[in-house]
Scaffold this motif. Structure first.
Motif, short mmCIF file in Angstrom:
data_model
loop_
_atom_site.label_atom_id
_atom_site.label_comp_id
_atom_site.label_asym_id
_atom_site.label_seq_id
_atom_site.Cartn_x
_atom_site.Cartn_y
_atom_site.Cartn_z
N ASN A 73 0.86 -1.18 0.00
CA ASN A 73 0.00 0.00 0.00
C ASN A 73 0.90 1.24 0.00
O ASN A 73 1.53 1.55 1.00
CB ASN A 73 -0.91 -0.01 1.23
CG ASN A 73 -1.85 1.19 1.25
OD1 ASN A 73 -1.77 2.08 0.40
ND2 ASN A 73 -2.72 1.21 2.23
N LEU A 74 0.93 1.93 -1.12
CA LEU A 74 1.75 3.13 -1.24
C LEU A 74 0.91 4.41 -1.13
O LEU A 74 1.38 5.49 -1.49
CB LEU A 74 2.50 3.11 -2.58
CG LEU A 74 3.46 1.92 -2.77
CD1 LEU A 74 4.05 1.92 -4.16
CD2 LEU A 74 4.56 1.94 -1.72
N ALA A 75 -0.27 4.31 -0.62
CA ALA A 75 -1.19 5.45 -0.57
C ALA A 75 -0.64 6.60 0.27
O ALA A 75 -0.89 7.76 -0.03
CB ALA A 75 -2.54 4.99 -0.02
N ASN A 76 0.13 6.32 1.30
CA ASN A 76 0.62 7.38 2.19
C ASN A 76 2.05 7.81 1.86
O ASN A 76 2.64 8.59 2.61
CB ASN A 76 0.56 6.90 3.65
CG ASN A 76 -0.86 6.67 4.09
OD1 ASN A 76 -1.76 7.38 3.68
ND2 ASN A 76 -1.07 5.68 4.93
N VAL A 77 2.59 7.35 0.75
CA VAL A 77 3.94 7.75 0.35
C VAL A 77 3.87 9.05 -0.42
O VAL A 77 3.10 9.20 -1.35
CB VAL A 77 4.59 6.65 -0.51
CG1 VAL A 77 5.97 7.09 -0.98
CG2 VAL A 77 4.67 5.35 0.28
N SER A 78 4.70 10.00 0.00
CA SER A 78 4.66 11.28 -0.72
C SER A 78 5.87 11.48 -1.59
O SER A 78 6.83 10.83 -1.55
CB SER A 78 4.56 12.45 0.27
OG SER A 78 5.52 12.35 1.27
#
Length: 78
Positions: A73-78
Motif C-alpha cells: 500500500n503506497l497510498a501514504n507515500v509522498s
C-alpha cells in the motif's frame, strides 16, 4: 508492530509440550504426531503456521498452510 518469527520460540515450544528439555520436547512432538525438524544442536523447530493449524484441530496440508496474503500500500507515500 513487531513481526513474529516463522518458527515457534523456545518458550512457546515449552508451553505447548510442557517440557524444557529438547529430548522430552521431541518425545512429546513425536507421540502427538507433530512435524518438526532438528537443529544441529538437536533442538526441535516447529513452524508457526503449522502450530496454529494443529492447535486449531486442523490437519495441516499444503492447501490450508497458506499464510496471510498482503499487498503493498503506497497510498501514504509522498
Amino acid at each position: 508492530m513487531e513481526l513474529q518469527s516463522e518458527t515457534l520460540a523456545d518458550e512457546e515450544l515449552c508451553t505447548i509440550t510442557g517440557y524444557q528439555l529438547p529430548s522430552k520436547q521431541i518425545q512429546w512432538l513425536t507421540e502427538n504426531h507433530w512435524q518438526f525438524v532438528l537443529t544441529g544442536a538437536r533442538r526441535p523447530v516447529v513452524g508457526r503456521v503449522y502450530a496454529r493449524l494443529k492447535l486449531a484441530g486442523v490437519k495441516p496440508s499444503s492447501v490450508n498452510a497458506v499464510t496471510e496474503t498482503w499487498s503493498l500500500n503506497l497510498a501514504n507515500v509522498s
